[in-house]
Design a protein around this motif. Structure first.
Motif, PDB file in Angstrom:
ATOM      1  N   ALA A  18       0.692  -1.226   0.165  1.00 39.48           N
ATOM      2  CA  ALA A  18       0.033  -0.205  -0.451  1.00 39.48           C
ATOM      3  C   ALA A  18       0.872   1.595  -0.017  1.00 39.48           C
ATOM      4  O   ALA A  18       1.171   2.405  -1.012  1.00 39.48           O
ATOM      5  CB  ALA A  18      -1.282   0.002   1.031  1.00 39.48           C
ATOM      6  N   THR A  21       2.303   1.793  -3.332  1.00 38.12           N
ATOM      7  CA  THR A  21       1.439   2.189  -4.312  1.00 38.12           C
ATOM      8  C   THR A  21       1.017   3.260  -4.268  1.00 38.12           C
ATOM      9  O   THR A  21       0.956   4.316  -4.942  1.00 38.12           O
ATOM     10  CB  THR A  21       0.249   1.345  -4.082  1.00 38.12           C
ATOM     11  OG1 THR A  21       0.947  -0.329  -4.759  1.00 38.12           O
ATOM     12  CG2 THR A  21      -0.955   1.567  -5.554  1.00 38.12           C
ATOM     13  N   GLU A  22       1.209   4.008  -2.458  1.00 37.01           N
ATOM     14  CA  GLU A  22       0.812   4.988  -2.477  1.00 37.01           C
ATOM     15  C   GLU A  22       1.929   6.437  -3.557  1.00 37.01           C
ATOM     16  O   GLU A  22       1.526   7.714  -3.993  1.00 37.01           O
ATOM     17  CB  GLU A  22       0.427   6.301  -0.968  1.00 37.01           C
ATOM     18  CG  GLU A  22       0.239   6.658  -1.035  1.00 37.01           C
ATOM     19  CD  GLU A  22       0.001   7.718   0.502  1.00 37.01           C
ATOM     20  OE1 GLU A  22      -0.075   8.754   0.998  1.00 37.01           O
ATOM     21  OE2 GLU A  22      -0.114   6.963   1.151  1.00 37.01           O
ATOM     22  N   ARG A  26       1.696   9.303  -6.306  1.00 34.97           N
ATOM     23  CA  ARG A  26       1.811  10.262  -6.141  1.00 34.97           C
ATOM     24  C   ARG A  26       2.625  10.698  -7.249  1.00 34.97           C
ATOM     25  O   ARG A  26       3.001  12.245  -7.608  1.00 34.97           O
ATOM     26  CB  ARG A  26       1.999  10.580  -4.906  1.00 34.97           C
ATOM     27  CG  ARG A  26       1.243  11.419  -3.964  1.00 34.97           C
ATOM     28  CD  ARG A  26       1.648  11.758  -2.483  1.00 34.97           C
ATOM     29  NE  ARG A  26       2.050   9.928  -1.782  1.00 34.97           N
ATOM     30  CZ  ARG A  26       3.495  10.665  -0.767  1.00 34.97           C
ATOM     31  NH1 ARG A  26       4.547  11.182  -1.116  1.00 34.97           N
ATOM     32  NH2 ARG A  26       3.613   9.295  -0.550  1.00 34.97           N
TER      33      ARG A  26
END
Length: 94
Positions: A18, A21-22, A26
């Motif tokens: 997670a 991926t963030e 971004r």
């Protein structure tokens, strides 16, 4: 993305997946394009997560994000710029 990893039988690396991926998304969004795509693949208990900015004509890909990706658990990572935009990717052990 986590749902697909779970479907493939991987649940141990949720937090790292997670976080990676963030940061990848971004980074791609910061390029200023109108869309971003995220791609996921697995092989030999590793996941490849790729974010693509879809903004053609960018200058050479920067590498400032790479230490952050490594800090979040990427065992390998990179960035490049191609005709279809900037790709930034990370490999995570599962």
């Amino acid at each position: 993305m986590l749902g697909q990893l779970h479907d493939w039988g991987y649940r141990e690396a949720d937090e790292a997946a997670a976080g990676l991926t963030e940061l990848l998304v971004r980074t791609a969004v910061a390029d200023g394009g109108r869309r971003v795509s995220v791609h996921l693949a697995d092989q030999d208990r590793q996941a490849l997560i790729v974010a693509l900015s879809h903004l053609p004509g960018l200058a050479a890909a920067g590498t400032a994000v790479l230490p952050e990706l490594t800090g979040l658990g990427a065992v390998s990572c990179g960035t490049d710029t191609a005709e279809d935009g900037r790709r930034v990717w990370a490999v995570l052990d599962l």
